[in-house]
Design an enzyme around this catalytic site. Structure first.
Site, mmCIF file in Angstrom:
data_model
loop_
_atom_site.group_PDB
_atom_site.id
_atom_site.type_symbol
_atom_site.label_atom_id
_atom_site.label_comp_id
_atom_site.label_asym_id
_atom_site.label_seq_id
_atom_site.Cartn_x
_atom_site.Cartn_y
_atom_site.Cartn_z
ATOM 1 N N THR A 12 27.256 46.740 28.746
ATOM 2 C CA THR A 12 27.491 45.554 28.293
ATOM 3 C C THR A 12 26.273 45.008 27.301
ATOM 4 O O THR A 12 26.114 43.614 27.295
ATOM 5 C CB THR A 12 27.909 44.382 29.185
ATOM 6 O OG1 THR A 12 26.645 44.616 30.133
ATOM 7 C CG2 THR A 12 29.102 44.619 29.929
ATOM 8 N N ASN A 41 19.123 45.722 27.983
ATOM 9 C CA ASN A 41 17.948 45.491 27.194
ATOM 10 C C ASN A 41 17.903 44.636 25.758
ATOM 11 O O ASN A 41 17.295 43.859 25.438
ATOM 12 C CB ASN A 41 17.410 46.880 26.624
ATOM 13 C CG ASN A 41 16.403 47.647 27.729
ATOM 14 O OD1 ASN A 41 16.249 46.893 28.619
ATOM 15 N ND2 ASN A 41 16.642 48.890 27.563
ATOM 16 N N TYR A 43 19.545 41.926 25.706
ATOM 17 C CA TYR A 43 19.288 40.441 25.923
ATOM 18 C C TYR A 43 17.779 40.287 25.972
ATOM 19 O O TYR A 43 17.128 39.186 25.538
ATOM 20 C CB TYR A 43 19.636 40.318 27.519
ATOM 21 C CG TYR A 43 20.089 39.034 27.814
ATOM 22 C CD1 TYR A 43 21.484 38.557 27.397
ATOM 23 C CD2 TYR A 43 19.189 37.954 28.224
ATOM 24 C CE1 TYR A 43 21.618 37.111 27.829
ATOM 25 C CE2 TYR A 43 19.793 36.677 28.694
ATOM 26 C CZ TYR A 43 21.139 36.419 28.455
ATOM 27 O OH TYR A 43 21.375 35.053 28.526
ATOM 28 N N ALA A 45 15.657 41.586 23.414
ATOM 29 C CA ALA A 45 14.882 41.622 22.131
ATOM 30 C C ALA A 45 14.620 40.312 21.720
ATOM 31 O O ALA A 45 15.506 39.259 21.610
ATOM 32 C CB ALA A 45 16.055 42.330 21.234
ATOM 33 N N GLN A 46 13.498 40.336 21.174
ATOM 34 C CA GLN A 46 12.864 38.956 20.569
ATOM 35 C C GLN A 46 12.799 38.981 19.279
ATOM 36 O O GLN A 46 13.458 38.087 18.353
ATOM 37 C CB GLN A 46 11.335 38.977 21.207
ATOM 38 C CG GLN A 46 11.243 38.893 22.597
ATOM 39 C CD GLN A 46 9.848 38.831 23.172
ATOM 40 O OE1 GLN A 46 9.032 38.981 22.518
ATOM 41 N NE2 GLN A 46 9.722 38.353 24.376
ATOM 42 N N GLY A 47 12.193 39.938 18.466
ATOM 43 C CA GLY A 47 12.114 39.894 17.049
ATOM 44 C C GLY A 47 13.221 39.627 16.182
ATOM 45 O O GLY A 47 13.134 38.519 15.426
ATOM 46 N N GLU A 111 8.082 42.162 10.424
ATOM 47 C CA GLU A 111 7.183 42.990 11.497
ATOM 48 C C GLU A 111 6.574 44.142 11.083
ATOM 49 O O GLU A 111 6.809 44.574 9.729
ATOM 50 C CB GLU A 111 8.270 43.263 12.691
ATOM 51 C CG GLU A 111 8.794 42.014 13.387
ATOM 52 C CD GLU A 111 9.896 42.401 14.333
ATOM 53 O OE1 GLU A 111 9.361 43.041 15.472
ATOM 54 O OE2 GLU A 111 11.063 42.372 14.137
ATOM 55 N N HIS A 225 5.648 50.235 22.651
ATOM 56 C CA HIS A 225 5.510 49.125 21.735
ATOM 57 C C HIS A 225 3.819 48.719 22.067
ATOM 58 O O HIS A 225 3.263 48.503 22.958
ATOM 59 C CB HIS A 225 6.295 47.964 22.455
ATOM 60 C CG HIS A 225 6.433 46.665 21.411
ATOM 61 N ND1 HIS A 225 5.348 45.934 21.346
ATOM 62 C CD2 HIS A 225 7.415 46.167 20.783
ATOM 63 C CE1 HIS A 225 5.775 44.988 20.404
ATOM 64 N NE2 HIS A 225 6.931 45.275 20.004
ATOM 65 N N ARG A 267 4.748 51.040 14.653
ATOM 66 C CA ARG A 267 4.109 50.914 15.981
ATOM 67 C C ARG A 267 3.340 52.032 16.743
ATOM 68 O O ARG A 267 2.605 51.842 17.736
ATOM 69 C CB ARG A 267 5.584 50.667 16.763
ATOM 70 C CG ARG A 267 5.992 49.544 16.851
ATOM 71 C CD ARG A 267 7.281 49.236 17.699
ATOM 72 N NE ARG A 267 7.824 48.021 17.204
ATOM 73 C CZ ARG A 267 9.125 47.732 17.728
ATOM 74 N NH1 ARG A 267 9.925 48.096 18.273
ATOM 75 N NH2 ARG A 267 9.530 46.334 17.474
ATOM 76 N N HIS A 328 9.031 51.270 25.459
ATOM 77 C CA HIS A 328 9.821 50.152 24.765
ATOM 78 C C HIS A 328 11.032 50.810 24.399
ATOM 79 O O HIS A 328 12.123 50.057 24.450
ATOM 80 C CB HIS A 328 9.108 49.469 23.592
ATOM 81 C CG HIS A 328 9.876 48.490 23.170
ATOM 82 N ND1 HIS A 328 10.087 47.201 23.761
ATOM 83 C CD2 HIS A 328 10.479 47.970 21.756
ATOM 84 C CE1 HIS A 328 10.770 46.405 22.897
ATOM 85 N NE2 HIS A 328 10.991 47.004 21.594
ATOM 86 N N ARG A 363 10.715 54.254 15.918
ATOM 87 C CA ARG A 363 11.764 53.123 15.365
ATOM 88 C C ARG A 363 11.099 52.189 14.466
ATOM 89 O O ARG A 363 9.942 51.628 14.899
ATOM 90 C CB ARG A 363 12.585 52.653 16.335
ATOM 91 C CG ARG A 363 13.452 51.316 15.905
ATOM 92 C CD ARG A 363 14.482 51.152 17.037
ATOM 93 N NE ARG A 363 13.901 50.621 18.026
ATOM 94 C CZ ARG A 363 13.584 49.464 18.387
ATOM 95 N NH1 ARG A 363 13.520 48.432 17.176
ATOM 96 N NH2 ARG A 363 13.058 48.827 19.569
ATOM 97 N N SER A 368 16.967 48.046 16.201
ATOM 98 C CA SER A 368 17.781 48.691 17.320
ATOM 99 C C SER A 368 19.229 47.756 17.252
ATOM 100 O O SER A 368 20.223 48.310 17.495
ATOM 101 C CB SER A 368 16.961 48.740 18.619
ATOM 102 O OG SER A 368 16.216 47.389 18.733
ATOM 103 N N LEU A 369 18.823 46.617 17.272
ATOM 104 C CA LEU A 369 20.101 45.701 17.208
ATOM 105 C C LEU A 369 20.909 45.991 15.983
ATOM 106 O O LEU A 369 22.349 46.018 16.180
ATOM 107 C CB LEU A 369 19.867 44.308 17.522
ATOM 108 C CG LEU A 369 19.068 43.819 18.746
ATOM 109 C CD1 LEU A 369 18.947 42.175 18.616
ATOM 110 C CD2 LEU A 369 19.927 43.819 19.794
HETATM 111 C C1 SIN Z 1 9.608 42.768 19.085
HETATM 112 O O1 SIN Z 1 10.072 41.540 18.900
HETATM 113 O O2 SIN Z 1 8.441 43.215 18.996
HETATM 114 C C2 SIN Z 1 10.550 44.021 19.404
HETATM 115 C C3 SIN Z 1 11.745 43.977 18.430
HETATM 116 C C4 SIN Z 1 12.313 45.614 18.375
HETATM 117 O O3 SIN Z 1 12.187 46.314 19.331
HETATM 118 O O4 SIN Z 1 12.565 45.946 17.388
#
Ligand code: SIN
Length: 433
Positions: A12, A41, A43, A45-47, A111, A225, A267, A328, A363, A368-369
């Site tokens: 999900t 995972n 959920y 994700a920040q960036g 990023e 990461h 990264r 990560h 990556r 990823s999203l």
């Molecule tokens: C992040 O916000 O650094 C992670 C985002 C990602 O994994 O692409």
């Protein structure tokens, strides 16, 4: 007990939910998750989500993705990723995902290894906002049923054709027969001692693929990461400190206050430099400093990181943040074609469990999203077009003699054994089981 469904989706996260939403609404769709619907995972994700900003940006985005991936990427898939990015972001907007906007335009962030600002985001909790929105959409659909705490013990297959999944719920076996089955069960972060991933994501889909001779690719493509929060004696999930802090001007320093790397390199390069610096200075962390930015800006732009750090007595408006690299993401996985089809007939794989080849060996941030949107949408289209030709097959499935716990340990061991050669390095320390 048996269940029959047109499409069975395992997982999900964003890829599983988006897949379900892209299927025709006259199809019976069953989505299962081993724990609760939010325990994924995506959920965390920040960036944000990368997007080609316009036609001219498509080639630049492709090149950034290839360069970050050390040119080990599958170019045709990268092209699809870039070309189909904007249309999928628009679908999310139609679902009312509340992306940060300025005067009606996306507030793009940046990023590492992106040559321009091209990441759409919802403050610093993009994954949470997107997942919550998709959950609400799924709830509106009468044709989609979500079953929580349903553990996929194995797939049902014969002669390299998939017919559904064997599921354990509170110790009871349920055979779910389906015309098409989708593994969207996530990566392998829960197998690493230091990881930003949910601890429940332990490579179950990969183990099932290995057991059933489904093609897997690049188990050695593991992403570290650069910046997880350093916390002494914390053995749980490591908290991510988003790369977008560096994208918005955050600087890295060693414990002596010396700068040692360009913060916006890919990264893998930044993580390596941090590990080296930690060894050189005999310190388990380096510092990330964004305190040069105005307090209000930081509180508004990074509310989650600000409040989580404050709970730990770190005020990011004044203090430097102790950070260290952590596992990560998994770029390898179940080998799929450009429509997410695996080497087994009627079985698809999407999201982190799959290897579309878009990420190559490393990556690019926030891809990823995007991958979890673009490829499920394509795969769902194939199913929509072909479902009428499919007949549901129901047959006797042997009764499982093992418990969920036994299977889980067996699966972890299977994947850990495969990873062991790669993971000798202490940077990839694996869990004991
Ligand atoms: C992040 O916000 O650094 C992670 C985002 C990602 O994994 O692409």
């Amino acid at each position: 007990m048996d269940i029959s469904t047109d499409v069975l989706i395992i997982g999900t996260g964003v890829s599983g939910l988006y897949f379900a939403l892209n299927l025709n609404s006259n199809l019976k769709v069953t989505v299962i998750t081993k724990s609760n619907i939010r325990d994924c995972n995506s959920y965390l994700a920040q960036g944000g989500i990368s997007v080609a900003r316009n036609k001219e940006d498509i080639d630049v985005f492709i090149e950034d993705t290839l360069k970050a991936g050390r040119y080990k990427n599958k170019r045709s898939s990268v092209k699809i990723l870039a070309e189909e990015s904007l249309k999928n972001i628009k679908v999310l907007q139609n679902y009312n995902v509340d992306f940060n906007m300025d005067d009606g335009h996306f507030n793009y962030t940046r990023e590492g290894a992106h040559s321009i600002k091209r990441i759409v985001h919802c403050d610093d909790e993009t994954g949470k906002q997107v997942t919550e929105t998709l959950i609400q959409e799924v709830k509106k659909r009468k044709n989609i049923t979500v079953i929580e705490n349903a553990y996929l013990a194995d797939i049902i297959c014969k002669d390299n054709k998939c017919y559904g999944g064997i599921v354990l719920r509170e110790g009871v076996q349920t055979n779910i027969f389906s015309k098409f089955t989708v593994l969207a069960s996530g990566g392998i972060g829960g197998l690493f001692k230091n990881s930003t991933n949910q601890r429940t994501i332990t490579g179950n889909g990969i183990a099932i693929a290995i057991k059933n001779n489904i093609k897997i690719e690049h188990l050695d493509y593991i992403q570290i990461h650069p910046t997880s929060l350093y916390e002494k004696e914390k053995n749980e999930r490591k908290m991510l400190i988003s790369e977008s802090l560096r994208g918005e001007g955050g600087k890295l320093y060693n414990i002596n206050g010396e700068s040692f790397i360009d913060e916006l390199l890919p990264r893998d390069v930044v993580s390596k430099a941090i590990f080296e610096e930690e060894k050189k200075t005999n310190s388990p962390f380096v510092y990330l400093d964004i305190s040069n930015k105005p307090d209000n800006y930081l509180k508004e732009r990074f509310p989650f990181i600000y409040s989580e750090c404050l709970k730990r007595d770190i005020d990011i408006t004044k203090d430097k943040i102790p950070v260290t690299p952590a596992q990560h993401y998994f770029m390898g996985g179940i080998g799929v074609d450009e429509y997410s089809r695996t080497s087994m007939e009627n079985l698809f794989a999407c999201g982190e469990v799959s290897c579309t080849g878009v990420h190559g060996a490393n990556r690019l941030a926030s891809n990823s999203l995007l991958e979890a949107l673009v490829f499920p949408a394509r795969a769902a289209k194939i199913i929509n077009e072909n479902i009428d030709k499919m007949k549901l097959s129901i047959f006797d499935v042997p009764i499982l003699t093992k418990t969920k716990e036994d299977i889980e340990i067996e699966n972890k061991k299977l994947v850990i054994n495969k990873l062991n050669n790669i993971a000798e390095d202490s940077e990839y320390e694996l869990v004991d089981c």
